[in-house]
Scaffold this motif. Structure first.
Motif, PDB file in Angstrom:
ATOM      1  N   LYS A 187       0.628  -1.266   0.128  1.00 13.80           N
ATOM      2  CA  LYS A 187       0.012   0.130  -0.004  1.00 13.80           C
ATOM      3  C   LYS A 187       0.966   1.087   0.072  1.00 13.80           C
ATOM      4  O   LYS A 187       0.607   2.350  -0.625  1.00 13.80           O
ATOM      5  N   GLN A 188       2.059   1.142   0.828  1.00 10.16           N
ATOM      6  CA  GLN A 188       2.860   2.321   0.758  1.00 10.16           C
ATOM      7  C   GLN A 188       3.352   2.656  -0.616  1.00 10.16           C
ATOM      8  O   GLN A 188       3.667   3.772  -0.971  1.00 10.16           O
ATOM      9  N   GLN A 190       1.950   1.712  -3.625  1.00  6.89           N
ATOM     10  CA  GLN A 190       1.225   2.143  -4.410  1.00  6.89           C
ATOM     11  C   GLN A 190       0.791   3.520  -4.224  1.00  6.89           C
ATOM     12  O   GLN A 190       0.361   4.245  -5.080  1.00  6.89           O
ATOM     13  N   GLU A 191       0.867   4.134  -3.028  1.00  4.38           N
ATOM     14  CA  GLU A 191       0.683   5.695  -2.656  1.00  4.38           C
ATOM     15  C   GLU A 191       1.893   6.529  -3.231  1.00  4.38           C
ATOM     16  O   GLU A 191       1.854   7.628  -2.832  1.00  4.38           O
ATOM     17  N   GLY A 192       2.771   5.778  -3.663  1.00  4.04           N
ATOM     18  CA  GLY A 192       3.881   6.681  -4.233  1.00  4.04           C
ATOM     19  C   GLY A 192       4.967   7.015  -3.136  1.00  4.04           C
ATOM     20  O   GLY A 192       5.920   7.709  -3.579  1.00  4.04           O
ATOM     21  N   LYS A 193       4.839   6.276  -1.927  1.00  2.00           N
ATOM     22  CA  LYS A 193       5.862   6.822  -1.033  1.00  2.00           C
ATOM     23  C   LYS A 193       7.078   5.792  -1.180  1.00  2.00           C
ATOM     24  O   LYS A 193       6.886   4.654  -1.543  1.00  2.00           O
TER      25      LYS A 193
END
Length: 502
Positions: A187-188, A190-193
């Motif tokens: 998820k991290q 995918q969020e661009g982090k």
């Protein structure tokens, strides 16, 4: 068939205490009463040294209640062992490989005409037997851990059934936690982090999602000590990956896409079930360290040395390698090579081209390793060499050139050259002895050359011609000859006779 005491000490101890299922056959005689057969008292088995050490470390094994609880905990192992004894011994790995190839070809509809249905069924039987043995191995590993928990619970005075329930609950909670951890990482990303490092060591991970291959900024991925059987092809998408650690899993192969990891510097695939490395691994040109130890490798990729020119450390010990590819001699940066406990029959003839090699371990190749190539003496930077537990009869004369050698292990070899008394004196004595042999060989070769030249041309035997050749030869040999003649002392001034005019 039985678990080895070295790898499964507790399990081996417990199974050795199980009562045998076989009963003594009654002998006919006047004193034999079928209604009251004699009581069979098994002959006591002398405990081994390893068992003494185990009981000293785990004194609770002396208690009958603890041993009884452990016996109940490994009932499945006992049953599996009995079943395997009925099926037969584990098939040879070459037979398994060929059988798998035939079965795979049949599944693809490409079976050879000469393969009959009976042959195909025999191949399937071999594959099933191998899979049964592989499952049994996994069961042994799991049972050893289970016994440790049972023993620990017994020593803490906890109820064993309650302890098992807590362990299962904890395992379930841990599985949920791992899943949540994996989801959080993805998820991290995918969020661009930024996600540069993922460490999922010893998490009982059975599956690595394909989505990991889309974490584009990932530089370190460590999933060691899990239960992974497959690495997804998507791993090849991690173009910035520098460290990939897959040790202590259940991998039987690596995806070909590993060759796309052009920035990979460290790859650890030790302690798996690999039989081969993909040819594409040669494309990982940035590799500095490769650890493929503790597998079942029978060969290395043919071109591995031509491409991995930056490789510094290579561990391939505890495999089944019969030879090293000649291309390995092109690894000009190789500093350490560990190939002990294999089935090596020798080394490539050009092994001396490894000019950066400093540490070499070829020990415990046993009856297969019988000699070293002459070019071994070209490894001028060698500092540590282990050749123990082989069948080497003589070191090559060129061994005397290894001036930087500091550690040398020649134990358990039928050596005649150098003699045993020299070997006992240590590395310096061996170096001195072999150095003298090397210089004597050079002198003998020069004398032969001079004799041949004199026979071809009478002018070649004149004092002036002889002196010219001698000066040239002394210049080539350099300080080694001077050190040998003068007992190790070098001269800074030229001999005046060499400056005289004739």
């Amino acid at each position: 068939m039985d678990p080895a005491p070295q790898s499964h000490p507790i399990l081996s101890y417990v199974l050795s205490r199980l009562p045998t299922l076989s009963k003594p056959r009654p002998t006919a005689g006047a004193d034999f009463d079928i209604e009251q057969p004699p009581v069979h008292t098994p002959s006591p088995r002398s405990p081994s040294v390893g068992e003494f050490e185990l009981v000293e470390r785990m004194p609770g094994l002396r208690h009958a209640s603890v041993l009884h609880a452990m016996t109940r905990a490994v009932a499945d192992v006992s049953a599996a062992r009995s079943a395997l004894q009925e099926l037969g011994p584990r098939p040879d790995h070459e037979l398994v490989d060929s059988s798998r190839a035939v079965v795979a070809a049949a599944a693809a509809g490409d079976v050879a005409p000469r393969v009959t249905e009976e042959d195909l069924e025999a191949c399937r039987t071999v594959v099933r037997l191998e899979e049964a043995h592989e499952t049994y191995e996994a069961l042994l590993h799991e049972a050893e851990g289970r016994l440790e928990k049972v023993y620990r619970s017994a020593m803490e005075g906890r109820d064993l059934e309650e302890a098992e329930g807590k362990d299962e609950s904890a395992a379930g909670d841990e599985g949920v936690a791992v899943q949540e951890e994996v989801v959080a990482v993805l998820k991290q990303a995918q969020e661009g982090k930024p996600v540069e490092s993922v460490l999922l060591v010893d998490r009982q991970l059975r599956y690595l999602p394909e989505a990991f291959g889309r974490i584009l900024g990932l530089r370190v991925l460590d999933v060691s000590h899990n239960q992974l059987q497959v690495i997804p092809d998507a791993i090849g998408g991690l173009e910035h990956l520098e460290e990939l650690r897959l040790a202590s899993n259940a991998l039987v192969s690596l995806p070909d896409t590993v060759g796309f990891l052009s920035n990979l510097k460290i790859l650890n695939v030790s302690t798996n079930k690999l039989r081969t490395l993909p040819d594409s691994i040669s494309k990982c040109r940035s590799l500095v360290e490769l650890d493929a130890s503790y597998n079942g490798l029978t060969y290395l990729p043919t071109n591995i040395g031509y491409e991995l020119i930056n490789l510094r450390k290579l561990w391939v010990h505890m495999n089944k390698l019969r030879s090293l590819p000649s291309s390995i001699c092109e690894m000009q940066s190789l500093y350490l090579l560990d190939a002990h406990f294999n089935e090596l029959c020798g080394l490539p003839s050009a092994i001396g081209k490894l000019s950066s090699l400093e540490i070499l371990d070829l020990s415990s190749n046993f009856s297969d390793m019988k000699e070293l190539p002459f070019s071994f003496g070209d490894l001028l930077n060698l500092r540590e060499v282990d050749l123990s537990n082989n069948q080497i009869h003589a070191l090559p004369d060129s061994f005397g050139r290894l001036d930087k050698l500091e550690k040398l292990n020649l134990e358990q070899n039928p050596l005649s050259m150098p003699p045993a008394e020299v070997v006992k004196e240590g590395v310096d004595a061996v170096k001195e002895y072999m150095s003298k042999r090397w210089l004597d060989a050079l002198l003998e070769e020069e004398q032969r050359s001079m004799a041949a030249a004199a026979a071809e041309s009478p002018q070649a035997s004149t004092p002036k011609a002889w002196l010219a050749r001698s000066v040239s030869w002394v210049s080539d040999v350099g300080g080694s000859l001077v050190g040998y003649v003068s007992g190790g002392q070098t001269k800074s001034e030229k001999d005046s006779i060499l400056d005289q005019q004739f």
